[in-house]
Design a protein around this motif. Sequence first.
Motif, PDB file in Angstrom:
ATOM      1  N   THR A  71       0.840  -1.205   0.000  1.00  0.00           N
ATOM      2  CA  THR A  71       0.000   0.000   0.000  1.00  0.00           C
ATOM      3  C   THR A  71       0.871   1.250   0.000  1.00  0.00           C
ATOM      4  O   THR A  71       0.605   2.215  -0.726  1.00  0.00           O
ATOM      5  CB  THR A  71      -0.931   0.021   1.233  1.00  0.00           C
ATOM      6  OG1 THR A  71      -1.813  -1.106   1.172  1.00  0.00           O
ATOM      7  CG2 THR A  71      -1.760   1.297   1.275  1.00  0.00           C
ATOM      8  N   MET A  72       1.915   1.242   0.815  1.00  0.00           N
ATOM      9  CA  MET A  72       2.827   2.384   0.835  1.00  0.00           C
ATOM     10  C   MET A  72       3.506   2.570  -0.520  1.00  0.00           C
ATOM     11  O   MET A  72       3.632   3.695  -1.006  1.00  0.00           O
ATOM     12  CB  MET A  72       3.887   2.192   1.932  1.00  0.00           C
ATOM     13  CG  MET A  72       3.371   2.352   3.348  1.00  0.00           C
ATOM     14  SD  MET A  72       4.727   2.412   4.563  1.00  0.00           S
ATOM     15  CE  MET A  72       5.564   3.913   4.073  1.00  0.00           C
ATOM     16  N   GLU A  73       3.939   1.484  -1.141  1.00  0.00           N
ATOM     17  CA  GLU A  73       4.595   1.563  -2.445  1.00  0.00           C
ATOM     18  C   GLU A  73       3.637   2.076  -3.510  1.00  0.00           C
ATOM     19  O   GLU A  73       4.012   2.854  -4.390  1.00  0.00           O
ATOM     20  CB  GLU A  73       5.137   0.184  -2.837  1.00  0.00           C
ATOM     21  CG  GLU A  73       6.337  -0.261  -2.038  1.00  0.00           C
ATOM     22  CD  GLU A  73       7.534   0.672  -2.192  1.00  0.00           C
ATOM     23  OE1 GLU A  73       7.762   1.173  -3.316  1.00  0.00           O
ATOM     24  OE2 GLU A  73       8.225   0.912  -1.186  1.00  0.00           O
ATOM     25  N   SER A  74       2.386   1.658  -3.431  1.00  0.00           N
ATOM     26  CA  SER A  74       1.377   2.100  -4.398  1.00  0.00           C
ATOM     27  C   SER A  74       1.126   3.599  -4.272  1.00  0.00           C
ATOM     28  O   SER A  74       1.043   4.312  -5.280  1.00  0.00           O
ATOM     29  CB  SER A  74       0.077   1.329  -4.174  1.00  0.00           C
ATOM     30  OG  SER A  74      -0.929   1.783  -5.049  1.00  0.00           O
ATOM     31  N   VAL A  75       1.025   4.087  -3.043  1.00  0.00           N
ATOM     32  CA  VAL A  75       0.817   5.519  -2.809  1.00  0.00           C
ATOM     33  C   VAL A  75       2.025   6.312  -3.291  1.00  0.00           C
ATOM     34  O   VAL A  75       1.885   7.378  -3.903  1.00  0.00           O
ATOM     35  CB  VAL A  75       0.560   5.791  -1.314  1.00  0.00           C
ATOM     36  CG1 VAL A  75       0.618   7.291  -1.022  1.00  0.00           C
ATOM     37  CG2 VAL A  75      -0.792   5.224  -0.900  1.00  0.00           C
ATOM     38  N   LYS A  76       3.210   5.795  -3.022  1.00  0.00           N
ATOM     39  CA  LYS A  76       4.437   6.459  -3.450  1.00  0.00           C
ATOM     40  C   LYS A  76       4.460   6.634  -4.964  1.00  0.00           C
ATOM     41  O   LYS A  76       4.799   7.714  -5.482  1.00  0.00           O
ATOM     42  CB  LYS A  76       5.649   5.656  -3.001  1.00  0.00           C
ATOM     43  CG  LYS A  76       6.979   6.231  -3.452  1.00  0.00           C
ATOM     44  CD  LYS A  76       8.138   5.346  -3.003  1.00  0.00           C
ATOM     45  CE  LYS A  76       9.479   5.883  -3.517  1.00  0.00           C
ATOM     46  NZ  LYS A  76      10.599   5.018  -3.103  1.00  0.00           N
ATOM     47  N   ALA A  77       4.057   5.591  -5.701  1.00  0.00           N
ATOM     48  CA  ALA A  77       4.054   5.649  -7.162  1.00  0.00           C
ATOM     49  C   ALA A  77       2.954   6.570  -7.686  1.00  0.00           C
ATOM     50  O   ALA A  77       3.178   7.377  -8.588  1.00  0.00           O
ATOM     51  CB  ALA A  77       3.870   4.244  -7.731  1.00  0.00           C
ATOM     52  N   ASP A  78       1.748   6.467  -7.085  1.00  0.00           N
ATOM     53  CA  ASP A  78       0.614   7.272  -7.554  1.00  0.00           C
ATOM     54  C   ASP A  78       0.833   8.762  -7.333  1.00  0.00           C
ATOM     55  O   ASP A  78       0.488   9.591  -8.185  1.00  0.00           O
ATOM     56  CB  ASP A  78      -0.673   6.835  -6.844  1.00  0.00           C
ATOM     57  CG  ASP A  78      -1.143   5.459  -7.287  1.00  0.00           C
ATOM     58  OD1 ASP A  78      -0.646   4.969  -8.329  1.00  0.00           O
ATOM     59  OD2 ASP A  78      -1.986   4.868  -6.587  1.00  0.00           O
ATOM     60  N   LEU A  79       1.399   9.117  -6.192  1.00  0.00           N
ATOM     61  CA  LEU A  79       1.596  10.529  -5.848  1.00  0.00           C
ATOM     62  C   LEU A  79       2.980  11.039  -6.208  1.00  0.00           C
ATOM     63  O   LEU A  79       3.276  12.217  -6.013  1.00  0.00           O
ATOM     64  CB  LEU A  79       1.344  10.743  -4.350  1.00  0.00           C
ATOM     65  CG  LEU A  79      -0.057  10.371  -3.840  1.00  0.00           C
ATOM     66  CD1 LEU A  79      -0.174  10.680  -2.353  1.00  0.00           C
ATOM     67  CD2 LEU A  79      -1.143  11.107  -4.613  1.00  0.00           C
ATOM     68  N   GLN A  80       3.817  10.131  -6.731  1.00  0.00           N
ATOM     69  CA  GLN A  80       5.188  10.484  -7.135  1.00  0.00           C
ATOM     70  C   GLN A  80       5.947  11.176  -5.994  1.00  0.00           C
ATOM     71  O   GLN A  80       6.462  12.282  -6.145  1.00  0.00           O
ATOM     72  CB  GLN A  80       5.152  11.382  -8.378  1.00  0.00           C
ATOM     73  CG  GLN A  80       4.518  10.700  -9.591  1.00  0.00           C
ATOM     74  CD  GLN A  80       4.545  11.572 -10.832  1.00  0.00           C
ATOM     75  OE1 GLN A  80       4.642  12.795 -10.763  1.00  0.00           O
ATOM     76  NE2 GLN A  80       4.471  10.940 -11.996  1.00  0.00           N
ATOM     77  N   LYS A  81       5.991  10.476  -4.884  1.00  0.00           N
ATOM     78  CA  LYS A  81       6.657  11.024  -3.705  1.00  0.00           C
ATOM     79  C   LYS A  81       7.978  10.311  -3.434  1.00  0.00           C
ATOM     80  O   LYS A  81       8.167   9.154  -3.829  1.00  0.00           O
ATOM     81  CB  LYS A  81       5.757  10.877  -2.467  1.00  0.00           C
ATOM     82  CG  LYS A  81       4.526  11.779  -2.480  1.00  0.00           C
ATOM     83  CD  LYS A  81       3.727  11.622  -1.205  1.00  0.00           C
ATOM     84  CE  LYS A  81       2.554  12.590  -1.153  1.00  0.00           C
ATOM     85  NZ  LYS A  81       2.993  14.001  -1.060  1.00  0.00           N
ATOM     86  N   THR A  82       8.884  11.010  -2.774  1.00  0.00           N
ATOM     87  CA  THR A  82      10.142  10.403  -2.359  1.00  0.00           C
ATOM     88  C   THR A  82       9.893   9.567  -1.102  1.00  0.00           C
ATOM     89  O   THR A  82       8.816   9.637  -0.492  1.00  0.00           O
ATOM     90  CB  THR A  82      11.185  11.478  -2.032  1.00  0.00           C
ATOM     91  OG1 THR A  82      10.732  12.243  -0.891  1.00  0.00           O
ATOM     92  CG2 THR A  82      11.382  12.421  -3.215  1.00  0.00           C
ATOM     93  N   ASP A  83      10.889   8.787  -0.693  1.00  0.00           N
ATOM     94  CA  ASP A  83      10.748   7.987   0.523  1.00  0.00           C
ATOM     95  C   ASP A  83      10.456   8.870   1.736  1.00  0.00           C
ATOM     96  O   ASP A  83       9.608   8.530   2.584  1.00  0.00           O
ATOM     97  CB  ASP A  83      12.014   7.172   0.776  1.00  0.00           C
ATOM     98  CG  ASP A  83      12.185   6.036  -0.229  1.00  0.00           C
ATOM     99  OD1 ASP A  83      11.186   5.691  -0.898  1.00  0.00           O
ATOM    100  OD2 ASP A  83      13.312   5.511  -0.345  1.00  0.00           O
ATOM    101  N   ALA A  84      11.146   9.995   1.828  1.00  0.00           N
ATOM    102  CA  ALA A  84      10.954  10.911   2.952  1.00  0.00           C
ATOM    103  C   ALA A  84       9.549  11.511   2.927  1.00  0.00           C
ATOM    104  O   ALA A  84       8.907  11.670   3.976  1.00  0.00           O
ATOM    105  CB  ALA A  84      11.992  12.022   2.917  1.00  0.00           C
ATOM    106  N   GLU A  85       9.056  11.829   1.756  1.00  0.00           N
ATOM    107  CA  GLU A  85       7.714  12.405   1.623  1.00  0.00           C
ATOM    108  C   GLU A  85       6.638  11.377   1.956  1.00  0.00           C
ATOM    109  O   GLU A  85       5.609  11.710   2.555  1.00  0.00           O
ATOM    110  CB  GLU A  85       7.513  12.951   0.212  1.00  0.00           C
ATOM    111  CG  GLU A  85       8.324  14.200  -0.079  1.00  0.00           C
ATOM    112  CD  GLU A  85       8.269  14.607  -1.547  1.00  0.00           C
ATOM    113  OE1 GLU A  85       8.476  15.798  -1.843  1.00  0.00           O
ATOM    114  OE2 GLU A  85       8.039  13.706  -2.404  1.00  0.00           O
TER     115      GLU A  85
END
Length: 331
Positions: A71-85
Amino acid sequence: MNMDHYCPFREFALSRAMYLLGLQDDPVDFATQAGFFSELLFRGVTYHSKYIMNNKPPKVVFRSLSDWTSTMESVKADLQKTDAEVELYFCTTQAYGSSPCSSRSTKNASKLWDAAGLWVTFLAKYKTLNRKPSFKETLAFFRRKDMDALMYGIGDLMHMLIIGESRLCASHSTDVLCTSGDMIYAGVVETPSDDEFLRFFLETKKGAYDGLVALNLVQPASKKAGPFRSGEADPIDAQVDTAKSLYNYIRTKLSSVHKQYLLPDMIHFEHLLCKILRLVSSGPLHYVPFTKYMRMKTTKRSSGRKGKKATAKDAVYAEEGSGMEDGDYME
């Protein structure tokens, strides 16, 4: 307005309301590892986060550790966020107040999953005994060394929140538990007596205790004595009696509707007291009907020009504009 920090209605604080929406979409048995893991993630990681508040409804049930990480990885990809974000999106260190809790982190998920496994083992013991664990037994379990080492960012205050209530989903079979934050309402843990519950949150000296101190109903220990302080804290039994008297008093003054939503039980009373200090000191106070029952003591101070100090005779009650009538005061 930060409704998590200021809303006196426990079930309508924003994060909790969003959590309940998520549970309606995906019911889970709170007695399982997945159910308890989801609860620990909410209380120890995602509470008051953008993830919880920006998704309607958010995904709040995680059936495994990999379900959470994906779920975290999916959100990271969808919102184009860095690990820190992504970390900041899923977890805030100021979830329950202005003071940051540095131990709150998404990196604790694997430990919380292991803690949820111990929870299942703990409940199995009581199933063989054909009874539910008591409030005290559940607290003792949370404080065990093996659990304490796994429940990062989750202390006494959150122990109480987790134990407090877990309600049955009205829209589903009554055999299906929905984790709504706590376990008493669902019947997973025995309901404590009012005195037992009050004693616990008063002994933690956080949140609700501070609310009673702010209302001048409980005296904390103080190195200095003065007009209103003896220097010694009120005995715990006296504090319990005072808190119980306030609870009963407020309930006699509330309409049936207000009583149902604001103060149906001691769990909601603890929540309300946690909000008192914030509402009075830095509000604004949105629940106007409750203000008429609050009588805040203030002290007039000398200008200091003649070197006079404030005395007990300078103490006054701020009654103007309170909406209170003489018969409403709590003596």
